[in-house]
Design a protein around this motif. Structure first.
Motif, PDB file in Angstrom:
ATOM      1  N   MET A   1      14.864  10.449 -25.314  1.00  0.00           N
ATOM      2  CA  MET A   1      15.859  10.249 -26.367  1.00  0.00           C
ATOM      3  C   MET A   1      15.137  10.063 -27.696  1.00  0.00           C
ATOM      4  N   SER A   2      15.750  10.524 -28.793  1.00  0.00           N
ATOM      5  CA  SER A   2      15.173  10.376 -30.119  1.00  0.00           C
ATOM      6  C   SER A   2      16.297  10.101 -31.107  1.00  0.00           C
ATOM      7  N   LEU A   3      15.919   9.863 -32.368  1.00  0.00           N
ATOM      8  CA  LEU A   3      16.870   9.576 -33.430  1.00  0.00           C
ATOM      9  C   LEU A   3      16.831  10.700 -34.454  1.00  0.00           C
ATOM     10  N   ALA A   4      18.005  11.141 -34.885  1.00  0.00           N
ATOM     11  CA  ALA A   4      18.060  12.192 -35.896  1.00  0.00           C
ATOM     12  C   ALA A   4      17.646  11.652 -37.264  1.00  0.00           C
ATOM     13  N   PHE A   5      17.980  10.399 -37.564  1.00  0.00           N
ATOM     14  CA  PHE A   5      17.645   9.785 -38.853  1.00  0.00           C
ATOM     15  C   PHE A   5      17.016   8.413 -38.608  1.00  0.00           C
ATOM     16  N   PRO A   6      15.760   8.375 -38.165  1.00  0.00           N
ATOM     17  CA  PRO A   6      15.144   7.088 -37.796  1.00  0.00           C
ATOM     18  C   PRO A   6      14.987   6.125 -38.968  1.00  0.00           C
ATOM     19  N   LEU A   7      14.904   6.634 -40.212  1.00  0.00           N
ATOM     20  CA  LEU A   7      14.715   5.739 -41.356  1.00  0.00           C
ATOM     21  C   LEU A   7      15.927   4.840 -41.596  1.00  0.00           C
ATOM     22  N   VAL A  66      22.458   1.671 -35.445  1.00  0.00           N
ATOM     23  CA  VAL A  66      21.943   2.594 -34.430  1.00  0.00           C
ATOM     24  C   VAL A  66      22.789   3.866 -34.385  1.00  0.00           C
ATOM     25  N   ALA A  67      24.123   3.716 -34.516  1.00  0.00           N
ATOM     26  CA  ALA A  67      24.992   4.895 -34.532  1.00  0.00           C
ATOM     27  C   ALA A  67      24.686   5.785 -35.731  1.00  0.00           C
ATOM     28  N   LEU A  68      24.467   5.149 -36.912  1.00  0.00           N
ATOM     29  CA  LEU A  68      24.133   5.933 -38.105  1.00  0.00           C
ATOM     30  C   LEU A  68      22.781   6.629 -37.974  1.00  0.00           C
ATOM     31  N   LEU A 297      16.102  24.265 -27.463  1.00  0.00           N
ATOM     32  CA  LEU A 297      16.456  22.862 -27.261  1.00  0.00           C
ATOM     33  C   LEU A 297      17.830  22.602 -27.868  1.00  0.00           C
ATOM     34  N   TYR A 298      18.735  22.118 -27.046  1.00  0.00           N
ATOM     35  CA  TYR A 298      20.077  21.750 -27.496  1.00  0.00           C
ATOM     36  C   TYR A 298      20.136  20.225 -27.581  1.00  0.00           C
ATOM     37  N   TRP A 299      20.479  19.717 -28.778  1.00  0.00           N
ATOM     38  CA  TRP A 299      20.525  18.270 -28.978  1.00  0.00           C
ATOM     39  C   TRP A 299      21.941  17.763 -28.708  1.00  0.00           C
ATOM     40  N   ARG A 300      22.041  16.846 -27.752  1.00  0.00           N
ATOM     41  CA  ARG A 300      23.343  16.244 -27.428  1.00  0.00           C
ATOM     42  C   ARG A 300      23.423  14.877 -28.100  1.00  0.00           C
ATOM     43  N   SER A 301      24.374  14.721 -29.019  1.00  0.00           N
ATOM     44  CA  SER A 301      24.501  13.482 -29.794  1.00  0.00           C
ATOM     45  C   SER A 301      25.067  12.357 -28.935  1.00  0.00           C
ATOM     46  N   LEU A 302      24.529  11.142 -29.167  1.00  0.00           N
ATOM     47  CA  LEU A 302      24.984   9.949 -28.438  1.00  0.00           C
ATOM     48  C   LEU A 302      25.504   8.871 -29.391  1.00  0.00           C
ATOM     49  N   TRP A 303      25.703   9.210 -30.702  1.00  0.00           N
ATOM     50  CA  TRP A 303      26.084   8.196 -31.681  1.00  0.00           C
ATOM     51  C   TRP A 303      27.416   7.527 -31.341  1.00  0.00           C
ATOM     52  N   MET A 304      28.285   8.238 -30.616  1.00  0.00           N
ATOM     53  CA  MET A 304      29.607   7.668 -30.365  1.00  0.00           C
ATOM     54  C   MET A 304      29.555   6.407 -29.501  1.00  0.00           C
ATOM     55  N   PRO A 306      27.055   3.785 -29.435  1.00  0.00           N
ATOM     56  CA  PRO A 306      26.856   2.577 -30.251  1.00  0.00           C
ATOM     57  C   PRO A 306      27.985   2.370 -31.263  1.00  0.00           C
ATOM     58  N   ALA A 307      28.602   3.453 -31.743  1.00  0.00           N
ATOM     59  CA  ALA A 307      29.730   3.292 -32.664  1.00  0.00           C
ATOM     60  C   ALA A 307      30.900   2.615 -31.956  1.00  0.00           C
ATOM     61  N   ALA A 308      31.163   3.006 -30.699  1.00  0.00           N
ATOM     62  CA  ALA A 308      32.223   2.355 -29.933  1.00  0.00           C
ATOM     63  C   ALA A 308      31.899   0.888 -29.685  1.00  0.00           C
ATOM     64  N   ALA A 309      30.616   0.598 -29.409  1.00  0.00           N
ATOM     65  CA  ALA A 309      30.215  -0.797 -29.198  1.00  0.00           C
ATOM     66  C   ALA A 309      30.431  -1.614 -30.474  1.00  0.00           C
ATOM     67  N   ALA A 310      30.104  -1.031 -31.638  1.00  0.00           N
ATOM     68  CA  ALA A 310      30.321  -1.733 -32.912  1.00  0.00           C
ATOM     69  C   ALA A 310      31.802  -2.001 -33.132  1.00  0.00           C
ATOM     70  N   LEU A 311      32.645  -1.035 -32.792  1.00  0.00           N
ATOM     71  CA  LEU A 311      34.091  -1.213 -32.960  1.00  0.00           C
ATOM     72  C   LEU A 311      34.615  -2.328 -32.060  1.00  0.00           C
ATOM     73  N   VAL A 312      34.154  -2.379 -30.826  1.00  0.00           N
ATOM     74  CA  VAL A 312      34.595  -3.429 -29.902  1.00  0.00           C
ATOM     75  C   VAL A 312      34.145  -4.808 -30.390  1.00  0.00           C
ATOM     76  N   LEU A 313      32.903  -4.912 -30.849  1.00  0.00           N
ATOM     77  CA  LEU A 313      32.411  -6.199 -31.344  1.00  0.00           C
ATOM     78  C   LEU A 313      33.146  -6.638 -32.592  1.00  0.00           C
ATOM     79  N   ALA A 314      33.472  -5.675 -33.484  1.00  0.00           N
ATOM     80  CA  ALA A 314      34.236  -6.024 -34.690  1.00  0.00           C
ATOM     81  C   ALA A 314      35.634  -6.498 -34.320  1.00  0.00           C
ATOM     82  N   ALA A 315      36.249  -5.859 -33.300  1.00  0.00           N
ATOM     83  CA  ALA A 315      37.575  -6.294 -32.862  1.00  0.00           C
ATOM     84  C   ALA A 315      37.525  -7.705 -32.289  1.00  0.00           C
ATOM     85  N   LEU A 316      36.491  -8.013 -31.509  1.00  0.00           N
ATOM     86  CA  LEU A 316      36.348  -9.370 -30.970  1.00  0.00           C
ATOM     87  C   LEU A 316      36.137 -10.382 -32.082  1.00  0.00           C
ATOM     88  N   LEU A 317      35.397  -9.982 -33.107  1.00  0.00           N
ATOM     89  CA  LEU A 317      35.163 -10.887 -34.242  1.00  0.00           C
ATOM     90  C   LEU A 317      36.460 -11.174 -34.980  1.00  0.00           C
TER      91      LEU A 317
END
Length: 327
Positions: A1-7, A66-68, A297-304, A306-317
């Protein structure tokens, strides 16, 4: 696994830095000093969960960053691409192709069945090429025009039967039809053909002597060469005119060799099924298989995730104060 925008991960300490900056700008001495415990009873119930809220805020921020950053995984995919190559197989369907002088797994096999097995496998592996099929006996006809659908051409080979084009061996007519079909290239202009068909070839297979009597096969091969079409020939069968001139159904090896020379291609002699398999492998090298390119090489995105995890944590907050009031 890698990051498209690690910075983007550099944003992780941003909330802490903002807190430090705001704390540094706060007045050093308040006008009225009051003990914090004096307001403990009046504090909203949500503040009692301050460590939990801080943990939720931190988790949501980390998941959002992480999603970004664009987590992704690489999957190698072999994508067929148009090679710009056209190949027509010109196959002999004369009566002698019914002879059972080949062996597969200890059982006798007809010449036609041997050709079917090897040719169909050869065609099926030519993804990205346009492959066509011409058969000849008394006369020649196009059994499958050049197409990128190599599976359909392979099926056309597998369904061939002796006698559908007569029982003679009109080699020059079969070769001439294949050359004419390639030179026309579906009626496109010469400029379009030069762009779409950078390489054209005819693979001619026969087990007999030319009976067409109109033109020499070598003349048709010379015409093919003038159009930039290579002609490869395969002489099939255990007997040939050079070694056994009186044998019935002997293959004209010398004539097929001259045809290949005139067409700028290679000539092959096939006596056994192993020889036929070797010829198919050699033709793959002479006419390189486009599917042997390195996979894409076909890159399969996984951002959704961590984005879903952020949404769940924000809802709990957001629900934390209401949960505190119920408690």
């Amino acid at each position: 696994m890698s990051l498209a925008f690690p910075l983007v991960l550099l944003l992780l300490p941003l909330p802490w830095l903002v807190g430090r900056v705001l704390a540094a700008r706060a007045p050093a001495m308040a006008s009225l000093a009051v003990d914090a415990t004096a307001f403990a009873a009046a504090a909203p119930s949500g503040l009692r969960h301050d460590p939990v809220a801080a943990l939720l805020r931190a988790g949501a921020w980390i998941a959002l960053v992480v999603a970004l950053a664009g987590p992704r995984v690489a999957t190698p995919v072999s994508l067929p691409t148009a090679s710009g190559r056209e190949i027509i197989l010109a196959l002999d369907l004369s009566g002698s192709m019914a002879k059972t002088d080949f062996v597969l797994d200890g059982r006798p096999l007809s010449r036609l069945d041997a050709v079917k097995a090897v040719a169909a496998r050869f065609i099926a592996g030519r993804q990205g090429d346009r492959i066509g099929l011409v058969v000849f006996g008394d006369r020649a006809y196009v059994a499958q025009p050049p197409t990128f659908d190599v599976a359909s051409t392979a099926r056309a080979v597998e369904t061939l039967q002796i006698g559908i084009s007569g029982l003679s061996t009109a080699i020059s007519e079969g070769l001439g039809l294949a050359v004419r079909r390639l030179s026309r290239s579906d009626g496109r202009s010469k400029e379009a053909r030069s762009k779409e068909a950078r390489s054209q070839a005819v693979i001619l297979l026969s087990d007999g002597i030319d009976t067409s009597g109109k033109v020499q096969a070598s003349d048709a091969a010379q015409l093919a060469a003038r159009h930039g079409i290579r002609v490869h020939t395969i002489a099939l069968g255990p007997e040939d005119l050079e070694s056994q001139p009186d044998a019935s159904d002997a293959v004209d090896v010398a004539g097929l060799r001259a045809t290949a020379a005139a067409g700028g291609g290679a000539s092959f002699r096939v006596r056994t099924l192993d020889d036929l398999v070797d010829v198919a492998a050699t033709l793959d090298r002479l006419e390189p298989n486009p599917m042997r390119r390195p996979p894409t090489l076909y890159w399969r995105s996984l951002w959704m995730w961590p984005a879903a995890a952020a949404l769940v944590l924000a809802a709990l907050l957001a629900l934390l104060p209401a949960m505190g009031r119920r408690s």
